[in-house]
Write a protein that holds these residues in place. Structure first.
Motif, PDB file in Angstrom:
ATOM      1  N   LEU A   4       2.560  15.209 -10.193  1.00 55.13           N
ATOM      2  CA  LEU A   4       3.092  15.404 -11.549  1.00 55.13           C
ATOM      3  C   LEU A   4       2.044  16.034 -12.454  1.00 55.13           C
ATOM      4  O   LEU A   4       2.347  16.948 -13.232  1.00 55.13           O
ATOM      5  N   VAL A   5       0.796  15.555 -12.357  1.00 55.71           N
ATOM      6  CA  VAL A   5      -0.277  16.127 -13.173  1.00 55.71           C
ATOM      7  C   VAL A   5      -0.502  17.592 -12.801  1.00 55.71           C
ATOM      8  O   VAL A   5      -0.674  18.453 -13.675  1.00 55.71           O
ATOM      9  N   GLU A   6      -0.489  17.886 -11.495  1.00 54.48           N
ATOM     10  CA  GLU A   6      -0.664  19.272 -11.062  1.00 54.48           C
ATOM     11  C   GLU A   6       0.477  20.155 -11.564  1.00 54.48           C
ATOM     12  O   GLU A   6       0.260  21.297 -11.974  1.00 54.48           O
ATOM     13  N   GLU A   7       1.692  19.629 -11.535  1.00 48.29           N
ATOM     14  CA  GLU A   7       2.834  20.404 -12.008  1.00 48.29           C
ATOM     15  C   GLU A   7       2.737  20.651 -13.518  1.00 48.29           C
ATOM     16  O   GLU A   7       3.040  21.742 -13.999  1.00 48.29           O
ATOM     17  N   GLU A   8       2.307  19.615 -14.256  1.00 50.47           N
ATOM     18  CA  GLU A   8       2.131  19.793 -15.702  1.00 50.47           C
ATOM     19  C   GLU A   8       1.049  20.832 -15.990  1.00 50.47           C
ATOM     20  O   GLU A   8       1.193  21.648 -16.905  1.00 50.47           O
ATOM     21  N   PHE A   9      -0.023  20.804 -15.201  1.00 53.78           N
ATOM     22  CA  PHE A   9      -1.083  21.796 -15.392  1.00 53.78           C
ATOM     23  C   PHE A   9      -0.574  23.192 -15.088  1.00 53.78           C
ATOM     24  O   PHE A   9      -0.874  24.147 -15.814  1.00 53.78           O
ATOM     25  N   ARG A  10       0.206  23.321 -14.005  1.00 50.66           N
ATOM     26  CA  ARG A  10       0.752  24.631 -13.651  1.00 50.66           C
ATOM     27  C   ARG A  10       1.690  25.148 -14.741  1.00 50.66           C
ATOM     28  O   ARG A  10       1.638  26.325 -15.118  1.00 50.66           O
TER      29      ARG A  10
ATOM     30  N   ILE B  81       0.837  -1.205   0.000  1.00 49.52           N
ATOM     31  CA  ILE B  81       0.000   0.000   0.000  1.00 49.52           C
ATOM     32  C   ILE B  81       0.870   1.252   0.000  1.00 49.52           C
ATOM     33  O   ILE B  81       0.573   2.240  -0.685  1.00 49.52           O
ATOM     34  N   GLY B  82       1.958   1.223   0.772  1.00 50.73           N
ATOM     35  CA  GLY B  82       2.844   2.386   0.828  1.00 50.73           C
ATOM     36  C   GLY B  82       3.423   2.733  -0.528  1.00 50.73           C
ATOM     37  O   GLY B  82       3.428   3.900  -0.935  1.00 50.73           O
ATOM     38  N   ILE B  83       3.897   1.718  -1.247  1.00 52.80           N
ATOM     39  CA  ILE B  83       4.447   1.958  -2.590  1.00 52.80           C
ATOM     40  C   ILE B  83       3.363   2.450  -3.530  1.00 52.80           C
ATOM     41  O   ILE B  83       3.551   3.405  -4.301  1.00 52.80           O
ATOM     42  N   GLY B  84       2.180   1.805  -3.484  1.00 49.59           N
ATOM     43  CA  GLY B  84       1.090   2.223  -4.365  1.00 49.59           C
ATOM     44  C   GLY B  84       0.617   3.633  -4.074  1.00 49.59           C
ATOM     45  O   GLY B  84       0.396   4.433  -4.984  1.00 49.59           O
ATOM     46  N   LEU B  85       0.488   3.956  -2.780  1.00 49.42           N
ATOM     47  CA  LEU B  85       0.028   5.285  -2.395  1.00 49.42           C
ATOM     48  C   LEU B  85       1.057   6.346  -2.771  1.00 49.42           C
ATOM     49  O   LEU B  85       0.705   7.423  -3.263  1.00 49.42           O
ATOM     50  N   ARG B  86       2.319   6.041  -2.555  1.00 49.85           N
ATOM     51  CA  ARG B  86       3.378   6.979  -2.932  1.00 49.85           C
ATOM     52  C   ARG B  86       3.352   7.235  -4.440  1.00 49.85           C
ATOM     53  O   ARG B  86       3.455   8.372  -4.893  1.00 49.85           O
ATOM     54  N   GLY B  87       3.221   6.154  -5.210  1.00 55.29           N
ATOM     55  CA  GLY B  87       3.194   6.311  -6.665  1.00 55.29           C
ATOM     56  C   GLY B  87       1.996   7.114  -7.137  1.00 55.29           C
ATOM     57  O   GLY B  87       2.102   7.965  -8.022  1.00 55.29           O
ATOM     58  N   THR B  88       0.828   6.851  -6.521  1.00 54.45           N
ATOM     59  CA  THR B  88      -0.383   7.574  -6.910  1.00 54.45           C
ATOM     60  C   THR B  88      -0.272   9.060  -6.587  1.00 54.45           C
ATOM     61  O   THR B  88      -0.579   9.918  -7.421  1.00 54.45           O
ATOM     62  N   LEU B  89       0.176   9.363  -5.368  1.00 58.90           N
ATOM     63  CA  LEU B  89       0.293  10.772  -4.979  1.00 58.90           C
ATOM     64  C   LEU B  89       1.369  11.481  -5.781  1.00 58.90           C
ATOM     65  O   LEU B  89       1.230  12.665  -6.115  1.00 58.90           O
ATOM     66  N   ALA B  90       2.445  10.765  -6.106  1.00 60.27           N
ATOM     67  CA  ALA B  90       3.473  11.369  -6.956  1.00 60.27           C
ATOM     68  C   ALA B  90       2.920  11.675  -8.343  1.00 60.27           C
ATOM     69  O   ALA B  90       3.240  12.705  -8.948  1.00 60.27           O
ATOM     70  N   GLN B  91       2.052  10.788  -8.852  1.00 60.93           N
ATOM     71  CA  GLN B  91       1.434  11.021 -10.154  1.00 60.93           C
ATOM     72  C   GLN B  91       0.503  12.221 -10.092  1.00 60.93           C
ATOM     73  O   GLN B  91       0.455  13.032 -11.028  1.00 60.93           O
TER      74      GLN B  91
END
Length: 502
Positions: free
Chosen positions: A305-311, A292-302
């Protein structure tokens, strides 16, 4: 060079002391172990002060690891001198020898960007806490507080230490090889120097000294082996950073940085699997938490990333918008006007004519001479705001053409509608009652030329500009403060040059 000489001298002094004075050898080894650990801790603090601005807080995690190791050594000395226990693997000291890697493991598992995120720190804290519990359970499932019950249990503890040290050494080495920042290179050089040396020296000492008929400190000059990791860290932390002769590929750097958060989660998973035979519930919880930790980290990092691309996309759009905006009035500029005309001219299915209104402020030079250029700029801003707020329709496009001239593109507009729009703008500007003593009207007025054209392959936007310009010229020749009507049959065909009146 001085640091290297000092390190060699300390290790040699330890070995020589054990050879020449064997009776109190155990006490001698403890003195040297505490001494080199304190020396390494001091060098870490020194390295932190050299880490730039802001200071690299990861050095404090390394300092915490050294403090935990020293605690384990203090508990080992307590077992020997206070409790008179000569067991090679007392449980309390063994637990701290395993636990000491935890702070550094958190730093090695941190990605440069995610490490600054609170959600990443929270996930790492949860996993680190769970890993500490697993360390405790795994340690005391093999040995008791007094120590190992036999050689097999001591060997199991040694192998667990080997596994832990080897994994952390490889992780630190990967981070060191794949660094692209000066601070990262400096920090991971120290961590790698310590843990690679510790993995090698610890394995040799545990299996070929402590478990080979030498269960106590001080019985062999090989005790000096355990000085080497701390001395290696001391050298790496206090010496000047050498020039790098190899720079890793960007892809390798990004790959290792992206994969580094898995180090902590994989440790939780590994120790969770180790304790499943004796503590199945805890082991399964550990394994699930790692996934869960790896999955949650990957999801939040994504998500980040999407927010940064939008910005970045929004910033790019804003910068692009500045290229097409007139800085004085906030309207579209000449470049934007040309592109809009070209787009309207070539729009598919365009049936109605395109109207272009060319607007010129009457006697604007005299206004500037009378009130100054700053007042003239303020006047242009007021006109722009007035025209933008009045008279234009939803599909109309208003721009500053240059100087005191403006333009309005009105697609799908018939001649009568274009003239009505122009007259509405003219009367609105006149109603603003902006004083202009140098004008015969005693107020600020505008003249408007109306051009109309049907888009065709025989002409282009320049024909429409010329038609509106000629109409403006006629309006100004007729006395200004009026609307110049469109051309007749020459619409869409004429390309004649026209003169401008100031």
């Amino acid at each position: 060079m001085k640091a290297r000489i000092a390190a060699v001298a300390i290790a040699a002094a330890h070995a020589l002391a054990l050879l020449t004075v064997p009776l109190p050898g155990m006490a001698i080894s403890y003195v040297f172990f505490f001494g080199v650990a304190a020396l390494a801790m001091g060098s870490v603090v020194y390295a932190w002060t050299r880490s730039g601005t802001p200071r690299d807080r990861r050095w404090w995690l390394l300092l915490a690891s050294l403090a935990l190791w020293m605690t384990g050594m203090a508990l080992s000395a307590r077992q020997n001198y206070v409790l008179d226990n000569s067991n090679p693997a007392p449980g309390d000291s063994m637990f701290f020898y395993i636990l000491y890697v935890l702070p550094v493991l958190v730093s090695v598992s941190s990605a440069p960007v995610a490490a600054r995120k609170r959600w990443a720190m929270s996930i790492d804290l949860v996993l680190a806490t769970l890993l500490g519990v697993l360390f405790y359970v795994r340690t005391f499932s093999i040995v008791s507080v007094q120590g190992a019950m036999g050689t097999q249990q001591a060997t199991d503890v040694a192998y667990m230490l080997d596994f832990e040290n080897a994994c952390l050494a490889m992780a630190a080495l990967l981070r060191y090889v794949a660094t692209d920042r000066k601070d990262d290179h400096f920090f991971f050089r120290g961590v790698t120097a310590f843990f690679v040396t510790y993995a090698i020296c610890g394995y040799v000492y545990n299996h070929h000294v402590a478990l080979a008929g030498h269960p106590e400190f001080g019985t062999s000059p090989f005790d000096a082996l355990l000085d080497l990791p701390f001395l290696a860290l001391f050298i790496a932390a206090v010496t000047r950073q050498p020039q790098r002769h190899w720079h890793p590929p960007v892809y390798l750097v990004r790959f290792v940085q992206s994969a580094s958060p898995t180090f902590l989660a994989m440790s939780v998973l590994g120790f969770g699997l180790m304790v499943i035979p004796g503590y199945p519930t805890l082991g399964i919880v550990g394994a699930i938490a790692a996934v869960i930790g790896i999955g949650l980290r990957g999801t939040l990092a994504q998500v980040d990333l999407v927010e940064e691309e939008f910005r970045l996309s929004r910033s790019r759009d804003e910068l692009q918008g500045l290229v097409f905006v007139d800085s004085l009035t906030g309207l579209a500029n000449r470049r934007a006007l040309d592109e809009r005309l070209l787009r309207e001219w070539h729009r598919q299915g365009q049936q109605e004519p395109i109207a272009l209104l060319m607007i010129d402020v009457d006697f604007f030079k005299e206004y500037n001479d009378r009130f100054g250029h700053l007042a003239g700029d303020e006047c242009l801003r007021a006109l722009a705001a007035g025209m933008l707020a009045h008279g234009t329709r939803a599909g109309d496009f208003i721009a500053r053409f240059g100087g005191e001239e403006f333009a309005v593109v009105a697609p799908g507009t018939r001649p009568g509608e274009a003239l009505a729009l122009a007259e509405s703008l003219r009367t609105h500007v006149e109603s603003l009652q902006i004083a202009h003593p140098a004008s015969p009207f005693q107020r600020l007025t505008i003249s408007i030329g109306v051009g109309l054209a049907h888009p065709s392959s025989d002409g282009g936007p320049l024909d429409l500009l010329n038609a509106a310009d000629r109409a403006l010229y006629r309006a100004k020749q007729s006395g200004r403060n009026r609307v110049g009507a469109p051309d007749g049959p020459r619409l869409g065909a004429a390309r004649a040059d026209t003169r401008r009146m100031s």
